[in-house]
Design a protein around this motif. Structure first.
Motif, PDB file in Angstrom:
ATOM      1  N   VAL A   1       0.858  -1.183   0.000  1.00 41.30           N
ATOM      2  CA  VAL A   1       0.000   0.000   0.000  1.00 41.30           C
ATOM      3  C   VAL A   1       0.897   1.236   0.000  1.00 41.30           C
ATOM      4  O   VAL A   1       2.065   1.161   0.339  1.00 41.30           O
ATOM      5  CB  VAL A   1      -0.926   0.053   1.232  1.00 41.30           C
ATOM      6  N   LEU A   2       0.324   2.362  -0.417  1.00 42.91           N
ATOM      7  CA  LEU A   2       1.047   3.629  -0.320  1.00 42.91           C
ATOM      8  C   LEU A   2       0.769   4.147   1.087  1.00 42.91           C
ATOM      9  O   LEU A   2      -0.232   4.806   1.339  1.00 42.91           O
ATOM     10  CB  LEU A   2       0.553   4.599  -1.396  1.00 42.91           C
ATOM     11  N   GLY A   3       1.668   3.791   2.016  1.00 43.95           N
ATOM     12  CA  GLY A   3       1.398   3.863   3.446  1.00 43.95           C
ATOM     13  C   GLY A   3       0.851   5.158   4.019  1.00 43.95           C
ATOM     14  O   GLY A   3      -0.019   5.135   4.870  1.00 43.95           O
TER      15      GLY A   3
ATOM     16  N   LEU B   1      -0.838   7.435   2.495  1.00 40.27           N
ATOM     17  CA  LEU B   1      -2.061   7.900   1.843  1.00 40.27           C
ATOM     18  C   LEU B   1      -3.267   7.161   2.439  1.00 40.27           C
ATOM     19  O   LEU B   1      -3.128   6.070   2.975  1.00 40.27           O
ATOM     20  CB  LEU B   1      -1.987   7.645   0.337  1.00 40.27           C
TER      21      LEU B   1
END
Lengths: 262, 290
Positions: A93-95, A97
């Motif tokens: 995941v795009l941590g 965001l």
């Protein structure tokens, strides 16, 4: 539709990882790619999606054809734009965001703003994500993060979805839930899905056709139901001995059968 | 009392510009984790580009401004394309080192083209002044402050609400993930450098119009670094507040203690803040799940 012929992959120009892999994925079906660690499953997926090129890997021989065109020289962005989306291993995941921001980036390549509709679609598949939509994705649980990365790929409406070990490190119940959604997505979008798994039992039950990889080669392939009955698969991947019973550990020094395909 | 007011006002004015430059710094760090030490020199070059339109070509103020901004954008994208793109995928330290030497190249370029002497001052805004109570504000100061704040606000809104801004924040999180979704990391990085170049140019014009166009303008880049660190390297809001804070500290210290003390004290404050909050006030903490 998606076809690999004699693909050879080298990392850093020296390490040979795939030694002539040939595969063909049928449109609209779920296929599984099985194998132990280091067999070359992830490398195969990355060769298709082009992500190999971001890691000093290169297709040095053979061809990857998608809808009649060679794609093995294209960059990962161009391949993704043609509809091949990879969900990388390890819940990327795009941590920092939020959940919804992650999903919106998944649909970034579709400029015609159906994003509201697409978001609703993903929330339909994974209702668990709805209350979390404004949470920072880095703090979600493992299962939620895996749902998020799959949902993010769904946002792109891929024609081919490559899933790398979606079951890794998750509880069996969550694995079942995720696979149920993958199957539903496949039924509704009529797309091709390729699943890489170490969890052979799950993968064989979900897929229609399966390939077994070892040492950078395909060693066995066939319809999943048939493979699940194969003696070797049973013994080496499903942990069952030839009579279909659990392995007996009383006879520890039992004769270890050679894998026939080697 | 009047002295203090004056100091505070000039501190805030300068601080807004530091904040603007720090914003360019943050922009690049946010999308690529590169500390751009050449930000101050981009400001210098940006200021001289404006002077080229206004002073050399003798254009009117508005067209010069309107031309300088895209030129600043272009400057940023060119720097990225020529000096940094070849290093994508290489260790970060090589990119950071490049930015340090890039500073020297940019400074050299300016001195070769325009010489090392300060150029004639260009006043952007009318020289009238405004009196509120017994505080005198020059319209020049007010405009500079307003423009700096406006640019910051625009950048914050851009990051939070636009598609491209979201993509930039995504790129900061992981290049490979973005590529797997079909988003071109190169293009996004290029645009971030462009915007940083534009922010530096605006800062340079504002600074140049008050201090005169001279090589010393690049020192503002030096002060933008503590501003960005104090605010938190990933936070546009933090960059502005950090900038205002640094401006205030610098101006108060140089007013009461002595001119030479201003800049060193800001760095002492930086060290103190780093000891207490290593991520700065608004920086992103590393997410660690246990």
């Amino acid at each position: 539709m998606l076809k690999l012929s004699n693909v050879e992959v080298k990392y850093a120009g020296a390490i040979l990882v795939l030694r002539g892999v040939s595969l063909e994925f049928r449109e609209g079906a779920i296929a599984a790619l099985l194998g132990s660690n280091g067999a070359g499953k992830t490398t195969t997926l990355k060769a298709i999606s082009g992500l190999l090129k971001t890691e000093l890997g290169e297709v040095t021989a053979g061809a990857i054809e998608y809808q009649g065109q060679r794609i093995e020289r294209l960059g990962p962005e161009q391949i993704a734009k043609r509809g091949i989306i990879q969900v990388m291993e390890g819940r990327q995941v795009l941590g920092h965001l939020t959940v919804e921001e992650n999903l919106r980036l998944g649909g970034y390549i579709h400029r015609n703003n159906n994003s509201r509709q697409d978001l609703d679609m993903v929330y339909d598949y994974f209702p668990n994500l709805v209350p979390l939509r404004n949470h920072t994705s880095g703090y979600l649980s493992g299962g939620e993060q895996q749902m998020l990365t799959i949902g993010r790929a769904m946002m792109a409406h891929p024609k081919v979805m490559l899933l790398d070990e979606p079951s890794m490190g998750l509880a069996p119940l969550i694995v079942d839930e995720i696979y149920a959604m993958i199957r539903k997505f496949n039924a509704e979008e009529k797309n091709t899905i390729v699943v890489v798994e170490q969890n052979a039992r799950t993968a064989l039950s979900v897929s229609e056709y399966a390939y077994v990889m070892e040492n950078g080669r395909i060693v066995l392939d066939g319809p999943s139901a048939k493979l699940a009955d194969n003696e070797d698969i049973k013994e080496f991947y499903l942990g069952l001995s030839n009579l279909g019973e659990k392995k007996s550990y009383r006879e520890v020094k039992h004769y270890k059968r050679r894998k026939r395909w080697l | 009392m009047e002295f203090l007011q004056k100091i505070i006002i000039s501190g805030l004015m300068n601080g807004a510009i530091y904040g603007l430059v720090a914003l360019g710094f943050v922009l690049i760090y946010k999308s690529s984790s590169v500390l751009n030490f050449s930000q101050g020199y981009m400001l210098l070059l940006g200021a001289y580009i404006f002077w080229f339109f206004k002073g050399s070509l003798k254009l009117d103020l508005l067209p010069s401004l309107l031309l300088a901004m895209p030129a600043g954008f272009l400057m940023g994208t060119l720097i990225e394309r020529i000096a940094l793109r070849p290093l994508i995928g290489q260790p970060l330290i090589s990119m950071i080192t490049i930015t340090i030497f890039l500073s020297l190249v940019l400074e050299g370029l300016v001195s070769v083209v325009w010489g090392t002497y300060p150029l004639q001052q260009v006043h952007i805004f009318s020289r009238s002044s405004l009196k509120i109570g017994n505080i005198v504000l020059t319209t020049e100061n007010l405009f500079a402050f307003g423009l700096a704040l406006g640019a910051m606000l625009a950048i914050i809104i851009f990051f939070r609400y636009t598609r491209l801004g979201l993509a930039m924040r995504g790129v900061a999180e992981g290049h490979q993930i973005m590529q797997s979704m079909g988003i071109s990391v190169k293009r996004i990085l290029n645009l971030s450098w462009g915007i940083a170049g534009m922010a530096a140019t605006i800062g340079g014009i504002l600074m140049g119009s008050t201090l005169g166009f001279q090589l010393g303008l690049s020192h503002i880049g030096l002060l933008a670094i503590p501003a960005a660190f104090i605010g938190g390297l990933e936070s546009p809001e933090g960059a502005i507040l950090g900038g205002l804070l640094i401006g205030l500290i610098e101006s108060i210290v140089s007013g009461y203690v002595g001119y030479a003390a201003g800049v060193p004290v800001t760095f002492i404050v930086l060290i103190l803040v780093m000891l207490i909050r290593p991520y700065g006030f608004f920086g992103l903490e590393k997410i660690e799940r246990v």
